[in-house]
Design a protein around this motif. Sequence first.
Motif, PDB file in Angstrom:
ATOM      1  N   GLN A   1      -5.810   9.751  -4.474  1.00 34.26           N
ATOM      2  CA  GLN A   1      -6.438   9.084  -3.338  1.00 34.26           C
ATOM      3  C   GLN A   1      -5.530   9.130  -2.120  1.00 34.26           C
ATOM      4  OE1 GLN A   1      -8.062   5.232  -4.445  1.00 34.26           O
ATOM      5  NE2 GLN A   1      -8.083   5.869  -6.574  1.00 34.26           N
ATOM      6  N   ALA A   2      -6.108   8.880  -0.946  1.00 36.86           N
ATOM      7  CA  ALA A   2      -5.335   8.879   0.294  1.00 36.86           C
ATOM      8  C   ALA A   2      -4.395   7.682   0.347  1.00 36.86           C
ATOM      9  CB  ALA A   2      -6.269   8.878   1.501  1.00 36.86           C
ATOM     10  N   SER A   3      -4.811   6.541  -0.197  1.00 34.77           N
ATOM     11  CA  SER A   3      -3.930   5.373  -0.294  1.00 34.77           C
ATOM     12  C   SER A   3      -4.456   4.433  -1.364  1.00 34.77           C
ATOM     13  CB  SER A   3      -3.815   4.638   1.043  1.00 34.77           C
ATOM     14  OG  SER A   3      -5.035   4.017   1.383  1.00 34.77           O
TER      15      SER A   3
ATOM     16  N   THR B   1      -3.726   0.260  -2.786  1.00 36.49           N
ATOM     17  CA  THR B   1      -3.051  -1.009  -2.579  1.00 36.49           C
ATOM     18  C   THR B   1      -2.813  -1.705  -3.907  1.00 36.49           C
ATOM     19  OG1 THR B   1      -4.039  -1.272  -0.387  1.00 36.49           O
ATOM     20  CG2 THR B   1      -3.194  -3.271  -1.450  1.00 36.49           C
TER      21      THR B   1
ATOM     22  N   SER C   1       0.598   5.411   0.465  1.00 34.64           N
ATOM     23  CA  SER C   1      -0.297   6.448   0.996  1.00 34.64           C
ATOM     24  C   SER C   1       0.191   7.834   0.625  1.00 34.64           C
ATOM     25  CB  SER C   1      -0.376   6.335   2.519  1.00 34.64           C
ATOM     26  OG  SER C   1      -0.908   5.085   2.890  1.00 34.64           O
TER      27      SER C   1
ATOM     28  N   ARG D   1       2.401   7.690  -8.387  1.00 33.32           N
ATOM     29  CA  ARG D   1       1.992   8.826  -7.547  1.00 33.32           C
ATOM     30  C   ARG D   1       2.389  10.120  -8.225  1.00 33.32           C
ATOM     31  NH1 ARG D   1       6.099   9.479  -2.435  1.00 33.32           N
ATOM     32  NH2 ARG D   1       7.969   9.766  -3.673  1.00 33.32           N
TER      33      ARG D   1
ATOM     34  N   THR E   1       0.837  -1.195   0.000  1.00 33.07           N
ATOM     35  CA  THR E   1       0.000   0.000   0.000  1.00 33.07           C
ATOM     36  C   THR E   1       0.875   1.249   0.000  1.00 33.07           C
ATOM     37  OG1 THR E   1      -1.754  -1.142   1.183  1.00 33.07           O
ATOM     38  CG2 THR E   1      -1.809   1.252   1.247  1.00 33.07           C
TER      39      THR E   1
ATOM     40  N   THR F   1       1.406  11.617   1.100  1.00 35.09           N
ATOM     41  CA  THR F   1       2.243  12.307   2.081  1.00 35.09           C
ATOM     42  C   THR F   1       2.238  13.795   1.759  1.00 35.09           C
ATOM     43  OG1 THR F   1       4.241  11.908   0.777  1.00 35.09           O
ATOM     44  CG2 THR F   1       3.772  10.351   2.541  1.00 35.09           C
TER      45      THR F   1
END
Length: 128
Positions: free
Chosen positions: A62-64, A66, A35, A91, A33, A37
């Motif tokens: 998105q916040a995280s 997977t 996330s 990301r 996963t 930052t």
Amino acid sequence: MSNSLIKVGPTYSNYNGTGSSASMTLTNSVSGTVSVTYSGSSNVSGSVKLVTLGATFGISAQASITATVGNSITITVPAGKTGNGDYGVWRAYVTGKEVYYLNNCTSGGSSASNVWAPYRVGWNTWIS
């Protein structure tokens, strides 16, 4: 905005020792996963930053996210070359300046803000 792949698992590689091009299927065997930052001072909540980032650059920040086991990709590897692939979460990196305003519409100050937000799972492949 720039983007980068956060690798989940090893780099997958396979040499094509035949005399012609060959298809190679890479299948990841690890999950993980990634996330969001943030760095720098902040006057704006993280959720607002993600929505703004997505709307500005047309991505689904998105916040995280997977990366799951079993995702595959097939590439064509020329004779005598090696096919390589990294699997993970892409990301976006955005740096900016937040300015907040007072009730009388004058600037109340500003601060630097950086966001690294995951937005999709995928592969990065290359031939060597």
